[in-house]
Motif scaffolding. Structure first.
Motif, PDB file in Angstrom:
ATOM      1  N   LEU A  24      10.696  -4.631  -6.220  1.00 54.21           N
ATOM      2  CA  LEU A  24      10.285  -3.842  -5.061  1.00 54.21           C
ATOM      3  C   LEU A  24      10.446  -4.627  -3.762  1.00 54.21           C
ATOM      4  CD1 LEU A  24       7.117  -2.116  -6.546  1.00 54.21           C
ATOM      5  CD2 LEU A  24       9.232  -0.992  -5.865  1.00 54.21           C
ATOM      6  N   GLN A  25      10.178  -5.922  -3.817  1.00 54.01           N
ATOM      7  CA  GLN A  25      10.362  -6.748  -2.630  1.00 54.01           C
ATOM      8  C   GLN A  25      11.835  -6.807  -2.235  1.00 54.01           C
ATOM      9  OE1 GLN A  25       8.544 -10.517  -3.577  1.00 54.01           O
ATOM     10  NE2 GLN A  25       6.494  -9.631  -3.726  1.00 54.01           N
ATOM     11  N   LYS A  26      12.721  -6.821  -3.227  1.00 52.21           N
ATOM     12  CA  LYS A  26      14.161  -6.828  -2.940  1.00 52.21           C
ATOM     13  C   LYS A  26      14.601  -5.500  -2.320  1.00 52.21           C
ATOM     14  CE  LYS A  26      14.960 -10.972  -4.188  1.00 52.21           C
ATOM     15  NZ  LYS A  26      15.264 -11.977  -3.140  1.00 52.21           N
ATOM     16  N   ILE A  27      14.010  -4.393  -2.803  1.00 54.23           N
ATOM     17  CA  ILE A  27      14.300  -3.094  -2.181  1.00 54.23           C
ATOM     18  C   ILE A  27      13.839  -3.100  -0.734  1.00 54.23           C
ATOM     19  CG2 ILE A  27      13.705  -0.637  -2.204  1.00 54.23           C
ATOM     20  CD1 ILE A  27      13.512  -0.817  -5.239  1.00 54.23           C
ATOM     21  N   ARG A  28      12.621  -3.632  -0.509  1.00 52.40           N
ATOM     22  CA  ARG A  28      12.096  -3.736   0.858  1.00 52.40           C
ATOM     23  C   ARG A  28      13.048  -4.533   1.752  1.00 52.40           C
ATOM     24  NH1 ARG A  28       7.840  -7.210   2.052  1.00 52.40           N
ATOM     25  NH2 ARG A  28       9.180  -8.744   1.047  1.00 52.40           N
ATOM     26  N   ASP A  29      13.528  -5.662   1.245  1.00 53.06           N
ATOM     27  CA  ASP A  29      14.420  -6.513   2.034  1.00 53.06           C
ATOM     28  C   ASP A  29      15.711  -5.783   2.411  1.00 53.06           C
ATOM     29  OD1 ASP A  29      12.511  -8.460   1.759  1.00 53.06           O
ATOM     30  OD2 ASP A  29      13.575  -9.591   0.213  1.00 53.06           O
ATOM     31  N   CYS A  30      16.209  -4.944   1.485  1.00 54.48           N
ATOM     32  CA  CYS A  30      17.439  -4.193   1.749  1.00 54.48           C
ATOM     33  C   CYS A  30      17.216  -3.070   2.768  1.00 54.48           C
ATOM     34  CB  CYS A  30      17.975  -3.598   0.449  1.00 54.48           C
ATOM     35  SG  CYS A  30      18.610  -4.820  -0.722  1.00 54.48           S
ATOM     36  N   LEU A  31      15.985  -2.577   2.861  1.00 58.17           N
ATOM     37  CA  LEU A  31      15.679  -1.471   3.771  1.00 58.17           C
ATOM     38  C   LEU A  31      15.404  -1.921   5.203  1.00 58.17           C
ATOM     39  CD1 LEU A  31      13.286   0.736   1.578  1.00 58.17           C
ATOM     40  CD2 LEU A  31      15.606   1.324   2.320  1.00 58.17           C
ATOM     41  N   ILE A  32      15.079  -3.181   5.399  1.00 58.54           N
ATOM     42  CA  ILE A  32      14.604  -3.660   6.702  1.00 58.54           C
ATOM     43  C   ILE A  32      15.570  -3.332   7.839  1.00 58.54           C
ATOM     44  CG2 ILE A  32      14.129  -5.733   8.064  1.00 58.54           C
ATOM     45  CD1 ILE A  32      12.785  -6.924   5.593  1.00 58.54           C
ATOM     46  N   GLY A  33      16.835  -3.738   7.701  1.00 60.48           N
ATOM     47  CA  GLY A  33      17.808  -3.508   8.771  1.00 60.48           C
ATOM     48  C   GLY A  33      18.010  -2.028   9.053  1.00 60.48           C
TER      49      GLY A  33
END
Length: 300
Positions: A24-33
Motif C-alpha cells: 500500500l505504501q508503494k501504491i501511495r508513492d506512485c500516486l503522489i505525483g
C-alpha cells in the motif's frame, strides 16, 4: 532492531500485515505525483471560475473543528460552497477539521484534505498521508472523474491480506532477502505510527469504544513489552497514545459490545478487564491491527 525484526517476521500474521502495508505504501508513492498535479490544476480551475476566490483573504482566521465549520467568514463560506459542489458523494460527512481554510486561496493541498477521511490536519503533502486518504480523495473529488471510480473503490475497500506461501510464513530470512531490511523497518514503523494515530483519533472522537479497540490497545501494549527497541523508537507516539487513553478513561470511559450494549468503566476497572469480552464491526477494522494477535486468539 534487525534481530527483533527477524523474530517478528517469523509470525505469519504479522508478516502478512507488514507485506500488505508495504504494498500500500508503494501504491501511495506512485500516486503522489499524479495527485499533486491534478489538485494543482483543480485549484487553478476554482480560482479561475470564481473571481471572489481571488479577490479576498480570510480575515477571521477561520478554524473548523472536526465535522463542524460554523461561523465561517464570507470568503471561506464561498470556498465551502465551491468545494462541496465538486464532491461526488452528496450529504457525505466532511472533516473540515482536516484543513486550514485561510490557506485555501494559496494551497491546493489544503483544499484536497477536505475530500479525505479524518486525521489529515497535520499532513503537509500526499507523501505524509496513507494511501487510504489519497484513494478517498480520488473517489470524492470530481476532478478525478476520468478515473474508473469503481476500481478505486474496490482497492480502497479491500482487506489487503497477502497470500503467503507455506514456508514463507515461518521464514523471515526469505522476506529480508527479497527486500532491503532498512526498507522493511521503515515500512513497519510507518504502519505502526499510522495505527497509533488512528486509534488516538478514535478514542478522542467516539463517545463509546468497541471492545475490539480495547483488546487491540492491550495487545499493542504487550507487543511493545516484547519489543523494547521498537518502543524506544516510537516513544513520542506511544506517549501520545497513553495520554489519550488516560483522558478517555477519565472522561467518557464508555465501551460498546457486539450486541450494542454500552457500559462505563468503573474507577477501579482497568482496560485489561476487557480480555474476556468480544465484539467487532466495520468501524474497528482500521484501528485493530491485523498483524497483532490478542492473547485470547493465540489460544484458539
Amino acid at each position: 532492531m534487525q534481530s527483533e525484526l527477524s523474530i517478528r517476521l517469523n509470525d505469519g500474521g504479522y508478516k502478512n500485515w507488514i507485506k500488505a502495508g508495504f504494498c500500500l505504501q508503494k501504491i501511495r508513492d506512485c500516486l503522489i505525483g499524479f495527485v499533486i498535479s491534478e489538485m494543482e490544476k483543480f485549484h487553478q480551475f476554482l480560482l479561475h471560475n470564481n473571481s471572489l476566490l481571488r479577490r479576498e483573504i480570510c480575515k477571521n482566521s477561520c478554524r473548523p473543528q472536526g465535522t463542524k465549520f460554523q461561523g465561517a467568514c464570507p470568503l471561506c463560506e464561498v470556498w465551502k460552497r465551491e468545494i462541496l459542489k465538486h464532491h461526488t458523494i452528496q450529504n457525505n460527512v466532511i472533516y473540515w477539521g482536516n484543513c486550514s481554510p485561510p490557506l485555501w486561496p494559496k494551497q491546493a493541498w489544503e483544499v484536497a484534505k477536505v475530500y479525505m477521511p479524518h486525521g489529515q490536519a497535520n499532513t503537509r503533502g500526499p507523501g505524509k498521508c496513507d494511501v487510504a486518504a489519497l484513494l478517498n480523495l480520488i473517489i470524492s473529488c470530481d476532478r478525478f472523474e476520468f478515473v474508473e471510480r469503481q476500481k478505486v473503490i474496490e482497492v480502497a475497500s479491500s482487506d489487503w491480506q497477502v497470500q503467503l506461501m507455506e514456508t514463507d510464513g515461518v521464514d523471515a530470512l526469505k522476506f529480508t532477502d527479497e527486500i532491503d531490511t532498512g526498507e522493511i523497518l521503515s515500512a513497519e514503523l510507518e504502519l505502526l505510527r499510522e495505527w497509533i494515530q488512528e486509534l488516538c483519533f478514535t478514542m478522542e472522537e467516539q463517545e463509546a469504544l468497541h471492545v475490539q479497540h480495547i483488546n487491540s490497545l492491550n495487545t499493542f501494549k504487550e507487543f511493545l513489552k516484547q519489543n523494547k527497541e521498537l518502543e524506544n523508537v516510537l516513544h513520542k507516539e506511544v506517549q501520545q497514545l497513553y495520554a489519550v487513553e488516560k483522558r478517555w478513561k477519565h472522561g467518557v470511559g464508555t465501551v460498546k459490545g457486539q450486541d450494542g450494549v454500552e457500559w462505563n468503566l468503573e474507577e477501579n476497572e482497568g482496560l485489561s478487564t476487557m480480555d474476556g469480552k468480544t465484539g467487532e464491526d466495520d468501524s474497528c477494522r482500521r484501528t485493530c491491527a491485523p498483524g497483532l494477535k490478542h492473547k485470547n486468539e493465540e489460544q484458539e
